[in-house]
Scaffold this motif. Structure first.
Motif, PDB file in Angstrom:
ATOM      1  N   ASP A 134     -78.594 -60.715 -18.432  1.00 41.21           N
ATOM      2  CA  ASP A 134     -78.892 -61.234 -19.762  1.00 41.21           C
ATOM      3  C   ASP A 134     -78.460 -60.210 -20.803  1.00 41.21           C
ATOM      4  O   ASP A 134     -78.749 -59.020 -20.671  1.00 41.21           O
ATOM      5  N   ARG A 135     -77.742 -60.675 -21.817  1.00 47.22           N
ATOM      6  CA  ARG A 135     -77.276 -59.789 -22.888  1.00 47.22           C
ATOM      7  C   ARG A 135     -77.942 -60.217 -24.191  1.00 47.22           C
ATOM      8  O   ARG A 135     -77.401 -61.012 -24.952  1.00 47.22           O
ATOM      9  N   ASP A 136     -79.173 -59.738 -24.392  1.00 46.83           N
ATOM     10  CA  ASP A 136     -79.932 -60.070 -25.605  1.00 46.83           C
ATOM     11  C   ASP A 136     -80.031 -61.578 -25.810  1.00 46.83           C
ATOM     12  O   ASP A 136     -79.802 -62.108 -26.901  1.00 46.83           O
ATOM     13  N   GLY A 137     -80.355 -62.302 -24.733  1.00 48.43           N
ATOM     14  CA  GLY A 137     -80.516 -63.739 -24.803  1.00 48.43           C
ATOM     15  C   GLY A 137     -79.245 -64.516 -24.572  1.00 48.43           C
ATOM     16  O   GLY A 137     -79.267 -65.755 -24.600  1.00 48.43           O
ATOM     17  N   LEU A 138     -78.141 -63.839 -24.319  1.00 45.69           N
ATOM     18  CA  LEU A 138     -76.856 -64.487 -24.057  1.00 45.69           C
ATOM     19  C   LEU A 138     -76.442 -64.236 -22.613  1.00 45.69           C
ATOM     20  O   LEU A 138     -76.843 -63.237 -22.008  1.00 45.69           O
ATOM     21  N   SER A 161     -72.686 -77.716 -23.950  1.00 40.34           N
ATOM     22  CA  SER A 161     -71.901 -77.177 -25.067  1.00 40.34           C
ATOM     23  C   SER A 161     -72.525 -75.879 -25.573  1.00 40.34           C
ATOM     24  O   SER A 161     -71.813 -74.913 -25.877  1.00 40.34           O
ATOM     25  N   ASP A 162     -73.851 -75.839 -25.643  1.00 41.74           N
ATOM     26  CA  ASP A 162     -74.545 -74.625 -26.088  1.00 41.74           C
ATOM     27  C   ASP A 162     -74.319 -73.475 -25.113  1.00 41.74           C
ATOM     28  O   ASP A 162     -74.186 -72.309 -25.524  1.00 41.74           O
ATOM     29  N   HIS A 163     -74.280 -73.785 -23.816  1.00 43.44           N
ATOM     30  CA  HIS A 163     -74.031 -72.757 -22.804  1.00 43.44           C
ATOM     31  C   HIS A 163     -72.636 -72.157 -22.998  1.00 43.44           C
ATOM     32  O   HIS A 163     -72.457 -70.932 -22.920  1.00 43.44           O
ATOM     33  N   GLN A 164     -71.661 -72.994 -23.281  1.00 44.12           N
ATOM     34  CA  GLN A 164     -70.308 -72.489 -23.525  1.00 44.12           C
ATOM     35  C   GLN A 164     -70.271 -71.657 -24.805  1.00 44.12           C
ATOM     36  O   GLN A 164     -69.629 -70.591 -24.847  1.00 44.12           O
ATOM     37  N   ARG A 165     -70.938 -72.101 -25.844  1.00 42.36           N
ATOM     38  CA  ARG A 165     -70.977 -71.333 -27.095  1.00 42.36           C
ATOM     39  C   ARG A 165     -71.660 -69.976 -26.874  1.00 42.36           C
ATOM     40  O   ARG A 165     -71.274 -68.974 -27.479  1.00 42.36           O
ATOM     41  N   ALA A 166     -72.674 -69.966 -26.013  1.00 44.25           N
ATOM     42  CA  ALA A 166     -73.368 -68.713 -25.732  1.00 44.25           C
ATOM     43  C   ALA A 166     -72.439 -67.711 -25.050  1.00 44.25           C
ATOM     44  O   ALA A 166     -72.487 -66.509 -25.338  1.00 44.25           O
ATOM     45  N   TYR A 167     -71.586 -68.199 -24.143  1.00 40.70           N
ATOM     46  CA  TYR A 167     -70.584 -67.311 -23.542  1.00 40.70           C
ATOM     47  C   TYR A 167     -69.669 -66.743 -24.623  1.00 40.70           C
ATOM     48  O   TYR A 167     -69.403 -65.538 -24.665  1.00 40.70           O
ATOM     49  N   ALA A 168     -69.155 -67.616 -25.483  1.00 44.29           N
ATOM     50  CA  ALA A 168     -68.254 -67.160 -26.537  1.00 44.29           C
ATOM     51  C   ALA A 168     -68.920 -66.106 -27.420  1.00 44.29           C
ATOM     52  O   ALA A 168     -68.325 -65.066 -27.731  1.00 44.29           O
ATOM     53  N   GLN A 169     -70.165 -66.358 -27.777  1.00 44.94           N
ATOM     54  CA  GLN A 169     -70.892 -65.406 -28.607  1.00 44.94           C
ATOM     55  C   GLN A 169     -71.094 -64.089 -27.866  1.00 44.94           C
ATOM     56  O   GLN A 169     -70.984 -63.004 -28.454  1.00 44.94           O
ATOM     57  N   SER A 170     -71.378 -64.166 -26.584  1.00 41.88           N
ATOM     58  CA  SER A 170     -71.575 -62.966 -25.774  1.00 41.88           C
ATOM     59  C   SER A 170     -70.316 -62.110 -25.740  1.00 41.88           C
ATOM     60  O   SER A 170     -70.379 -60.881 -25.673  1.00 41.88           O
ATOM     61  N   TRP A 171     -69.142 -62.775 -25.795  1.00 36.23           N
ATOM     62  CA  TRP A 171     -67.859 -62.053 -25.769  1.00 36.23           C
ATOM     63  C   TRP A 171     -67.345 -61.716 -27.165  1.00 36.23           C
ATOM     64  O   TRP A 171     -66.233 -61.205 -27.323  1.00 36.23           O
ATOM     65  N   GLY A 172     -68.143 -62.018 -28.201  1.00 39.42           N
ATOM     66  CA  GLY A 172     -67.740 -61.709 -29.569  1.00 39.42           C
ATOM     67  C   GLY A 172     -66.718 -62.671 -30.132  1.00 39.42           C
ATOM     68  O   GLY A 172     -65.920 -62.309 -31.009  1.00 39.42           O
ATOM     69  N   MET A 183     -83.105 -67.170 -27.213  1.00 37.61           N
ATOM     70  CA  MET A 183     -84.166 -66.787 -26.280  1.00 37.61           C
ATOM     71  C   MET A 183     -84.031 -67.543 -24.974  1.00 37.61           C
ATOM     72  O   MET A 183     -83.572 -68.673 -24.941  1.00 37.61           O
ATOM     73  N   LEU A 184     -84.444 -66.920 -23.875  1.00 33.44           N
ATOM     74  CA  LEU A 184     -84.409 -67.569 -22.578  1.00 33.44           C
ATOM     75  C   LEU A 184     -85.528 -68.586 -22.451  1.00 33.44           C
ATOM     76  O   LEU A 184     -86.625 -68.379 -22.987  1.00 33.44           O
ATOM     77  N   PRO A 185     -85.299 -69.698 -21.765  1.00 32.12           N
ATOM     78  CA  PRO A 185     -86.374 -70.651 -21.494  1.00 32.12           C
ATOM     79  C   PRO A 185     -87.469 -69.976 -20.680  1.00 32.12           C
ATOM     80  O   PRO A 185     -87.212 -69.075 -19.884  1.00 32.12           O
ATOM     81  N   ARG A 186     -88.684 -70.401 -20.853  1.00 26.07           N
ATOM     82  CA  ARG A 186     -89.789 -69.850 -20.080  1.00 26.07           C
ATOM     83  C   ARG A 186     -89.784 -70.407 -18.674  1.00 26.07           C
ATOM     84  O   ARG A 186     -89.581 -71.591 -18.464  1.00 26.07           O
ATOM     85  N   PRO A 187     -89.988 -69.549 -17.649  1.00 25.32           N
ATOM     86  CA  PRO A 187     -90.047 -70.047 -16.270  1.00 25.32           C
ATOM     87  C   PRO A 187     -91.197 -71.018 -16.092  1.00 25.32           C
ATOM     88  O   PRO A 187     -92.211 -70.951 -16.794  1.00 25.32           O
ATOM     89  N   LEU A 188     -91.063 -71.928 -15.139  1.00 30.89           N
ATOM     90  CA  LEU A 188     -92.142 -72.852 -14.834  1.00 30.89           C
ATOM     91  C   LEU A 188     -93.283 -72.103 -14.173  1.00 30.89           C
ATOM     92  O   LEU A 188     -93.079 -71.377 -13.205  1.00 30.89           O
ATOM     93  N   PRO A 189     -94.522 -72.231 -14.647  1.00 30.67           N
ATOM     94  CA  PRO A 189     -95.644 -71.512 -14.058  1.00 30.67           C
ATOM     95  C   PRO A 189     -95.796 -71.775 -12.567  1.00 30.67           C
ATOM     96  O   PRO A 189     -96.127 -70.881 -11.803  1.00 30.67           O
ATOM     97  N   SER A 190     -95.565 -73.028 -12.135  1.00 27.31           N
ATOM     98  CA  SER A 190     -95.741 -73.342 -10.720  1.00 27.31           C
ATOM     99  C   SER A 190     -94.735 -72.608  -9.854  1.00 27.31           C
ATOM    100  O   SER A 190     -94.995 -72.258  -8.712  1.00 27.31           O
ATOM    101  N   ILE A 191     -93.538 -72.358 -10.399  1.00 26.34           N
ATOM    102  CA  ILE A 191     -92.527 -71.644  -9.641  1.00 26.34           C
ATOM    103  C   ILE A 191     -92.862 -70.169  -9.571  1.00 26.34           C
ATOM    104  O   ILE A 191     -92.680 -69.515  -8.559  1.00 26.34           O
ATOM    105  N   ILE A 192     -93.372 -69.596 -10.676  1.00 23.75           N
ATOM    106  CA  ILE A 192     -93.756 -68.194 -10.655  1.00 23.75           C
ATOM    107  C   ILE A 192     -94.813 -67.952  -9.584  1.00 23.75           C
ATOM    108  O   ILE A 192     -94.840 -66.930  -8.907  1.00 23.75           O
ATOM    109  N   ALA A 193     -95.694 -68.913  -9.416  1.00 22.67           N
ATOM    110  CA  ALA A 193     -96.750 -68.760  -8.409  1.00 22.67           C
ATOM    111  C   ALA A 193     -96.194 -68.755  -7.000  1.00 22.67           C
ATOM    112  O   ALA A 193     -96.843 -68.276  -6.073  1.00 22.67           O
ATOM    113  N   LEU A 194     -94.990 -69.308  -6.805  1.00 16.59           N
ATOM    114  CA  LEU A 194     -94.332 -69.332  -5.498  1.00 16.59           C
ATOM    115  C   LEU A 194     -95.159 -70.036  -4.440  1.00 16.59           C
ATOM    116  O   LEU A 194     -95.097 -69.713  -3.265  1.00 16.59           O
TER     117      LEU A 194
END
Length: 242
Positions: free
Chosen positions: A226-230, A85-96, A1-12
């Motif tokens: 975003d590819r289903d969270g990846l 490391s998780d970001h790199q694993r997410a790329y690998a998973q995204s590419w199968g 799952m994607l991290p939730r945006p910061l509320p203060s940033i959404i408010a701009l």
């Protein structure tokens, strides 16, 4: 799952009082190069040096993600993080794929190549293109981000990635023992700012002093599908260096 945006940033509507000087803004690149590297990897220094040279080219935005899975050999990477490391694993998973390695360079979120093979990296960059312009402007203490609409593309995530532009590290153990290596474009954090819509675009305003909290002195805005969270394709990017 994607991290939730910061509320203060959404408010701009963010306010920060500390002054920050104007810096270098890089817009309209053709490629974002993400290097996955480690201070404990003997094959990595050549790729680290190549990334430093690539980062000098105005049409390239370069980022170095230091991973932590080499720490077991006796030298904990001073910039290593499990999130990288998780970001790199997410790329690998995204590419199968289940395989990750260092040094690896990912070009525009679409293609991974061995980071020390300069010819392969050069071909990937030559064929790279970013379709979506991202405009950055500084106004007083604020960084203004403007990403226009563009039909034909998918909805994408707007990311803020902070970095240190250079640090020299004396490595005392592990495969690079006894070397002092210059590292550049070192990622210190990564968070979601919000979403970009093809029909409406996106506009954001951030306090520079908060964006560039120590030790970071640079920031990249990435627009990435975003590819289903990846992580998917990077379609737009711009950078700011204080």
């Amino acid at each position: 799952m994607l991290p939730r945006p910061l509320p203060s940033i959404i408010a701009l509507a963010l306010v920060f009082a500390s002054p920050v000087g104007a810096g270098e803004i890089r817009q309209s690149p053709r490629a974002v190069i993400e290097l996955f590297t480690s201070q404990g990897c003997s094959s990595c220094p050549a790729a680290d040096a190549h990334l430093t040279e690539l980062a000098k080219q105005p049409e390239i935005i370069a980022l170095a993600y230091h991973v932590d899975y080499w720490d077991y050999i006796g030298w904990p990477d001073t910039f290593g993080a499990s999130a990288n490391s998780d970001h790199q694993r997410a790329y690998a998973q995204s590419w199968g794929s289940s395989r990750i390695f260092t040094p690896q360079m990912v070009v525009n979120g679409s293609e991974g190549v061995v980071g020390s093979r300069q010819q392969e990296v050069g071909i990937a960059i030559q064929n790279a293109e970013l379709e979506l312009p991202v405009e950055l402007k500084t106004h007083g203490d604020m960084l203004k981000i403007s990403i226009g609409p563009k039909e034909g593309l998918r909805e994408a995530v707007v990311w803020l990635v902070t970095f240190i532009d250079r640090a020299d590290v004396a490595i005392e153990r592990g495969e690079n023992e006894g070397k002092t290596i210059a590292y550049t474009q070192i990622v210190t954090g990564r968070q979601v700012l919000g979403m970009w819509e093809p029909a409406t675009g996106a506009k954001l305003k951030l306090p520079l002093a908060e964006v560039l909290s120590e030790p970071a002195n640079g920031a990249v805005i990435l627009v990435q599908e975003d590819r289903d969270g990846l992580p998917g394709r990077i379609i737009g990017a711009a950078s700011f260096l204080q």
